[in-house]
Structures are given as structure tokens and as C-alpha cells.
Write a protein that holds these residues in place. Structure first.
Motif, PDB file in Angstrom:
ATOM      1  N   GLY A 114       0.754  -1.249   0.000  1.00  9.02           N
ATOM      2  CA  GLY A 114       0.000   0.000   0.000  1.00  9.02           C
ATOM      3  C   GLY A 114       0.780   1.293   0.000  1.00  9.02           C
ATOM      4  N   THR A 115       2.061   1.239   0.361  1.00  5.62           N
ATOM      5  CA  THR A 115       2.827   2.485   0.465  1.00  5.62           C
ATOM      6  C   THR A 115       2.909   3.208  -0.882  1.00  5.62           C
ATOM      7  N   ASN A 116       3.346   2.493  -1.878  1.00  2.00           N
ATOM      8  CA  ASN A 116       3.521   3.148  -3.188  1.00  2.00           C
ATOM      9  C   ASN A 116       2.180   3.460  -3.848  1.00  2.00           C
ATOM     10  N   HIS A 117       1.157   2.733  -3.469  1.00  4.58           N
ATOM     11  CA  HIS A 117      -0.187   3.075  -3.935  1.00  4.58           C
ATOM     12  C   HIS A 117      -0.584   4.435  -3.371  1.00  4.58           C
ATOM     13  N   GLN A 118      -0.322   4.622  -2.074  1.00 10.46           N
ATOM     14  CA  GLN A 118      -0.630   5.917  -1.445  1.00 10.46           C
ATOM     15  C   GLN A 118       0.163   7.046  -2.119  1.00 10.46           C
ATOM     16  N   MET A 119       1.450   6.806  -2.341  1.00 14.71           N
ATOM     17  CA  MET A 119       2.289   7.850  -2.962  1.00 14.71           C
ATOM     18  C   MET A 119       1.776   8.171  -4.373  1.00 14.71           C
ATOM     19  N   ALA A 120       1.380   7.128  -5.083  1.00 11.83           N
ATOM     20  CA  ALA A 120       0.859   7.324  -6.443  1.00 11.83           C
ATOM     21  C   ALA A 120      -0.437   8.129  -6.414  1.00 11.83           C
ATOM     22  N   GLN A 121      -1.262   7.876  -5.401  1.00 10.90           N
ATOM     23  CA  GLN A 121      -2.520   8.636  -5.292  1.00 10.90           C
ATOM     24  C   GLN A 121      -2.246  10.115  -5.019  1.00 10.90           C
ATOM     25  N   TRP A 122      -1.237  10.383  -4.182  1.00 12.69           N
ATOM     26  CA  TRP A 122      -0.872  11.791  -3.940  1.00 12.69           C
ATOM     27  C   TRP A 122      -0.376  12.440  -5.239  1.00 12.69           C
ATOM     28  N   ALA A 123       0.405  11.679  -5.994  1.00 16.95           N
ATOM     29  CA  ALA A 123       0.923  12.222  -7.273  1.00 16.95           C
ATOM     30  C   ALA A 123      -0.235  12.463  -8.244  1.00 16.95           C
ATOM     31  N   GLU A 124      -1.192  11.544  -8.245  1.00 17.08           N
ATOM     32  CA  GLU A 124      -2.369  11.701  -9.110  1.00 17.08           C
ATOM     33  C   GLU A 124      -3.107  12.997  -8.757  1.00 17.08           C
ATOM     34  N   GLU A 125      -3.320  13.181  -7.448  1.00 20.60           N
ATOM     35  CA  GLU A 125      -4.042  14.369  -6.967  1.00 20.60           C
ATOM     36  C   GLU A 125      -3.312  15.652  -7.380  1.00 20.60           C
ATOM     37  N   ALA A 126      -1.993  15.650  -7.212  1.00 17.86           N
ATOM     38  CA  ALA A 126      -1.205  16.841  -7.539  1.00 17.86           C
ATOM     39  C   ALA A 126      -1.208  17.105  -9.043  1.00 17.86           C
ATOM     40  N   GLY A 127      -1.141  16.035  -9.823  1.00 13.18           N
ATOM     41  CA  GLY A 127      -1.167  16.197 -11.282  1.00 13.18           C
ATOM     42  C   GLY A 127      -2.468  16.842 -11.730  1.00 13.18           C
ATOM     43  N   LYS A 128      -3.571  16.367 -11.137  1.00 10.98           N
ATOM     44  CA  LYS A 128      -4.884  16.936 -11.486  1.00 10.98           C
ATOM     45  C   LYS A 128      -4.972  18.393 -11.038  1.00 10.98           C
ATOM     46  N   SER A 129      -4.343  18.700  -9.885  1.00 12.99           N
ATOM     47  CA  SER A 129      -4.427  20.068  -9.354  1.00 12.99           C
ATOM     48  C   SER A 129      -3.749  21.084 -10.266  1.00 12.99           C
ATOM     49  N   VAL A 130      -2.832  20.624 -11.122  1.00  8.59           N
ATOM     50  CA  VAL A 130      -2.195  21.564 -12.067  1.00  8.59           C
ATOM     51  C   VAL A 130      -2.709  21.325 -13.501  1.00  8.59           C
ATOM     52  N   GLY A 131      -3.865  20.689 -13.586  1.00  8.07           N
ATOM     53  CA  GLY A 131      -4.570  20.642 -14.866  1.00  8.07           C
ATOM     54  C   GLY A 131      -4.221  19.497 -15.799  1.00  8.07           C
ATOM     55  N   ALA A 132      -3.416  18.546 -15.324  1.00 12.15           N
ATOM     56  CA  ALA A 132      -3.058  17.423 -16.210  1.00 12.15           C
ATOM     57  C   ALA A 132      -4.209  16.414 -16.296  1.00 12.15           C
ATOM     58  N   ASN A 133      -4.306  15.727 -17.422  1.00  8.80           N
ATOM     59  CA  ASN A 133      -5.151  14.533 -17.517  1.00  8.80           C
ATOM     60  C   ASN A 133      -4.330  13.407 -16.894  1.00  8.80           C
ATOM     61  N   VAL A 134      -4.877  12.714 -15.926  1.00  8.67           N
ATOM     62  CA  VAL A 134      -4.059  11.729 -15.204  1.00  8.67           C
ATOM     63  C   VAL A 134      -4.624  10.319 -15.337  1.00  8.67           C
ATOM     64  N   ARG A 135      -3.740   9.375 -15.636  1.00  7.07           N
ATOM     65  CA  ARG A 135      -4.078   7.952 -15.563  1.00  7.07           C
ATOM     66  C   ARG A 135      -3.272   7.335 -14.423  1.00  7.07           C
ATOM     67  N   LEU A 136      -3.979   6.829 -13.414  1.00 10.41           N
ATOM     68  CA  LEU A 136      -3.316   6.092 -12.335  1.00 10.41           C
ATOM     69  C   LEU A 136      -3.347   4.616 -12.719  1.00 10.41           C
ATOM     70  N   ARG A 137      -2.191   4.002 -12.798  1.00  7.90           N
ATOM     71  CA  ARG A 137      -2.124   2.619 -13.255  1.00  7.90           C
ATOM     72  C   ARG A 137      -1.225   1.793 -12.347  1.00  7.90           C
ATOM     73  N   LYS A 138      -1.699   0.589 -12.028  1.00 10.20           N
ATOM     74  CA  LYS A 138      -0.850  -0.312 -11.223  1.00 10.20           C
ATOM     75  C   LYS A 138      -0.145  -1.290 -12.156  1.00 10.20           C
ATOM     76  N   VAL A 139       1.073  -1.625 -11.785  1.00  5.44           N
ATOM     77  CA  VAL A 139       1.818  -2.635 -12.520  1.00  5.44           C
ATOM     78  C   VAL A 139       1.262  -4.008 -12.135  1.00  5.44           C
ATOM     79  N   ALA A 140       1.099  -4.871 -13.105  1.00  4.82           N
ATOM     80  CA  ALA A 140       0.503  -6.189 -12.851  1.00  4.82           C
ATOM     81  C   ALA A 140       1.319  -7.001 -11.842  1.00  4.82           C
ATOM     82  N   GLU A 141       0.616  -7.702 -10.998  1.00  6.21           N
ATOM     83  CA  GLU A 141       1.263  -8.602 -10.034  1.00  6.21           C
ATOM     84  C   GLU A 141       1.808  -9.811 -10.787  1.00  6.21           C
ATOM     85  N   THR A 142       2.994 -10.243 -10.431  1.00  4.45           N
ATOM     86  CA  THR A 142       3.570 -11.426 -11.075  1.00  4.45           C
ATOM     87  C   THR A 142       3.826 -12.546 -10.052  1.00  4.45           C
TER      88      THR A 142
END
Ligand code: FMN
Length: 203
Positions: free
Chosen positions: A15-43
């Protein structure tokens, strides 16, 4: 201003990097970017996931998040990666994804992508800087533009001062300290640099 596409691509077991990615997603949207949050497939095999309750819980909780594909990289002007440290380098799940990018690379489609990376580890000196730098080696092979955090924003000092990319230290209670602003600053900076390049305007 042209549209700016940001892909936030992460791998996370607990969950740590998921949380960090969500913060990055939020910040990207806050400056007007179109954002795709994507997880790398589990292997990892299910037997391994099931042996770790935190891993199993996170795996099940994030089933609804779309998996990263090479199309997401092709679509993106800017890409932020967030990947945990495993024995001093990125998790193998992330490397498996990276190994699918040969086709895009061969067509020159990864050249000039604006990229930045984050990580987490159990120990402050357990490979955090090494992992971010390891990701940046691949970015160099892509011919991507690497955006390090540096020390331009004082918030980076507060999060441990990793100048390559924000890194989280995690203990049994989760992320140590408050690194949310540092993650968001890194994401905004990555989008800003991508905008300058796309608009052909320097700062
Ligand atoms: C196989 C394995 C190797 C790891 N190697 C390191 C390491 O080299 N240094 C370190 O400080 N932490 C290490 N850790 C701890 C992880 O970095 C930590 O669990 C991870 O950052 C949590 O991220 P996540 O919650 O997004 O999965 C390791 C964990 C695992 C499972």
C-alpha cells in the motif's frame, strides 16, 4: 495551453507506493493534467501473496485499478513511477513491466517522455536513493527527460532530502513522517517541466 497527459505508474505490495501514487495523481490533477493512475501487474504466485495478510489485503483492495500498459506510456507526456525497494533495486514486478516496453523503445516513442521516480523502503539507508537511480538508468536508455526533485522546493528537506526522487521510509505503522507535500511537489514539478517542453517555452 495544450492538454498535458500524466501517467502515474506504480507497483505496491502493501500500500505504500499506492498511497504515494494517489498523492501524485491528486497533484497532477491540481495543475490541470489529464491523469491515468495505473498499477503494474502482479507477477507473484497467489501462494506467496496469501502468506502475507497485508499483501493479500492490498492485492484484493486494488483489484479495480487498471493495470499499466504500454499504451499508457505512449499516451503520456509525463510519467511518474512509484516502486518499492527490493534488495536495493526496484521490485521485479516493475522490471517485468519495463521489459514489455521494447516495442515502444524501438519506435522511438519513449524519447523525450518527461519522467520522475519515487520509492519506499524499510530503512532510510536501505537502498532508497539506489532504487530511484536504478529507475533513472532505464529512463536514460529510453532517451527520456529525467526530472529529479533536487532542493528547489524546501519541502524536500522535510521529507528526508532525497534529491533524486521522494522516498518513504516505512515501519509497522506505515509511512514514517509526513511526505505528502514532497510527493505532490515532485508531481507538480514533473508536470510543469513537461508543459514547458510541450509549449516550447523555457522558464
Ligand atoms: C523481498 C523484499 C526485499 C526488500 N528489500 C529491502 C531493502 O533492500 N531495503 C529496505 O530498506 N527495505 C526492503 N524491503 C522492504 C520494502 O521496501 C517495503 O516493504 C516496501 O517499501 C513497502 O512498499 P509497498 O507498501 O508499496 O509494497 C524489502 C521487502 C521485501 C518483501
Amino acid at each position: 495551453m495544450e492538454e498535458l497527459n500524466l501517467a502515474v505508474v506504480y507497483y505496491s505490495s502493501t500500500g505504500t507506493n499506492h498511497q504515494m501514487a494517489q498523492w501524485a495523481e491528486e497533484a497532477g490533477k491540481s495543475v490541470g493534467a489529464n491523469v491515468r493512475l495505473r498499477k503494474v501487474a502482479e507477477t507473484a504466485p497467489m501462494e506467496a501473496i496469501e502468506q502475507n495478510p497485508a499483501w493479500k489485503e492490498h492485492y484484493e483492495k486494488t483489484q479495480n485499478i487498471e493495470e499499466a500498459s504500454t499504451d499508457d506510456l505512449d499516451w503520456a507526456d509525463a510519467i511518474i513511477f512509484s516502486v518499492p525497494t527490493r534488495f536495493g533495486v526496484e521490485a521485479s514486478q516493475f522490471r517485468a513491466f519495463i521489459d514489455t516496453t521494447g516495442g515502444l523503445w524501438a519506435q522511438g516513442k519513449l524519447v523525450n517522455k518527461v519522467t520522475s521516480a519515487m520509492t519506499s523502503a524499510q530503512n532510510p539507508h536501505g537502498g532508497q536513493e539506489a532504487t530511484v537511480l536504478s529507475i533513472y538508468k532505464t529512463m536514460a536508455h529510453w532517451g527520456a527527460i529525467i526530472v529529479p526533485t533536487g532542493y528547489g522546493d524546501p519541502v524536500q528537506f522535510a521529507s528526508g532530502g532525497n534529491p533524486y526522487g521522494v522516498s518513504a521510509t516505512v515501519d509497522e505503522n506505515g509511512i514514517v513522517g509526513d511526505i505528502e507535500d514532497a510527493v505532490k511537489s515532485q508531481a507538480r514539478r514533473t508536470v510543469e517541466v513537461a508543459k514547458w517542453l510541450k509549449d516550447g517555452q523555457g522558464k
